[in-house]
Design a protein around this motif. Structure first.
Motif, PDB file in Angstrom:
ATOM      1  N   GLU A   1      -1.268  45.850 -14.413  1.00  0.00           N
ATOM      2  CA  GLU A   1      -2.303  44.922 -16.010  1.00  0.00           C
ATOM      3  C   GLU A   1      -0.652  44.929 -16.860  1.00  0.00           C
ATOM      4  O   GLU A   1      -1.476  43.959 -17.209  1.00  0.00           O
TER       5      GLU A   1
ATOM      6  N   SER B   1      -9.693  43.312 -18.508  1.00  0.00           N
ATOM      7  CA  SER B   1      -9.278  42.171 -19.745  1.00  0.00           C
ATOM      8  C   SER B   1      -9.245  41.562 -21.001  1.00  0.00           C
ATOM      9  O   SER B   1      -9.373  41.847 -22.465  1.00  0.00           O
TER      10      SER B   1
ATOM     11  N   TRP C   1      -2.976  41.183 -16.934  1.00  0.00           N
ATOM     12  CA  TRP C   1      -3.527  40.883 -17.186  1.00  0.00           C
ATOM     13  C   TRP C   1      -3.394  39.955 -18.665  1.00  0.00           C
ATOM     14  O   TRP C   1      -2.756  39.660 -19.154  1.00  0.00           O
TER      15      TRP C   1
END
Length: 272
Positions: A251, A36, A255
């Protein structure tokens, strides 16, 4: 005028190390072992200084391929990294192994340790990297975008108890002090596994489906990462447990970095 204490705080990483800004006449060479944050470096305009990344650093997809891979987040190629002659290494307490980082620190002058525990920690992350690598304007732009996104997240009127699954065989979830759980809490969704749960007092505990603590679960979330759960897993589990099960974008919910801005919008629009 910036207060000196604020300036020091801005340059302080998760281990309490105070970093110095890179001199304007020096070009840093950055190896990043955090997917990330690799994406964040691109969004801060630091792409030309990035000399190494992990195979899990996949964003931005159209540009990250030009950066050499140095292994995974846990199993890095020390020899390859040494050959890249990095000046800076960026790691994360959860994602990278301390013994490996200790070895890398023997020949990399500056090791920047990160450890966001809640969404608001992204503001410090943006500003710290902005201050170290002299991209303060870009960092503040991200801060503003983040503030705008988080201000639009609304708490549900009716609290929901959720189980967020990150792995299968063994089944694993998250405790309430993790970034994921704190992210979900912005919507008023209560994580069913407190860190102090007697059976497994860990940040990423294993669990069994007959655990009594799961009796009050309103919703089960299967994340697309790190385990690649699919809609088929959701359907199978829902038939077995007779509870709502949904697939969520890992994600978007786990993230940090610049992806967190999109993640907040995703969270706000997630209907359960």
């Amino acid at each position: 005028m910036i207060d000196q204490r604020d300036a020091i705080d801005c340059l302080t990483d998760a281990c309490g190390v105070i970093h110095s800004p890179v001199p304007s006449n020096v070009s840093p060479r950055i190896v990043c072992l955090v997917p990330s944050i690799t994406e964040l470096l691109f969004d801060l305009g630091l792409e030309k200084f990035l000399v190494g990344r992990t195979g899990f650093c996949i964003h931005p997809r159209d540009r990250v391929g030009a950066v050499p891979k140095v292994g995974g987040t846990k199993d890095v190629n020390l020899k390859k990294i040494r050959q890249l002659e990095p000046t800076h290494l960026i790691v994360n307490i959860d994602e990278n192994e301390k013994p490996t980082v200790d070895q890398l620190s023997q020949f990399i002058p500056h090791v920047i340790v990160t450890h966001p525990l809640n969404p608001q920690d992204n503001l410090h992350l943006y500003r710290m990297l902005g201050a170290i690598f002299n991209v303060n304007i870009q960092a503040e732009q991200l801060c503003q975008a983040f503030q705008d996104a988080i201000s639009n997240v609304r708490v549900d009127m009716t609290p929901k108890h959720v189980l967020y699954c990150i792995w299968k065989d063994p089944w694993m979830t998250v405790s309430e002090d993790t970034y994921i759980a704190q992210n979900l809490a912005l919507r008023g969704w209560i994580n069913v596994f407190p860190q102090a749960h007697a059976v497994s007092p860990k940040r990423y505990p294993q669990f069994e489906w007959d655990d009594p603590i799961l009796a009050n679960t309103d919703l089960i979330m299967l994340s697309t990462e790190p385990y690649s759960f699919t809609h088929q897993h959701c359907e199978e589990l829902q038939r077995t447990l007779l509870k709502p099960v949904i697939l969520v974008d890992g994600e978007m919910l786990s993230w940090y970095g610049s992806r967190a801005i999109q993640g907040l919008r995703y969270l706000q629009n997630l209907n359960i």
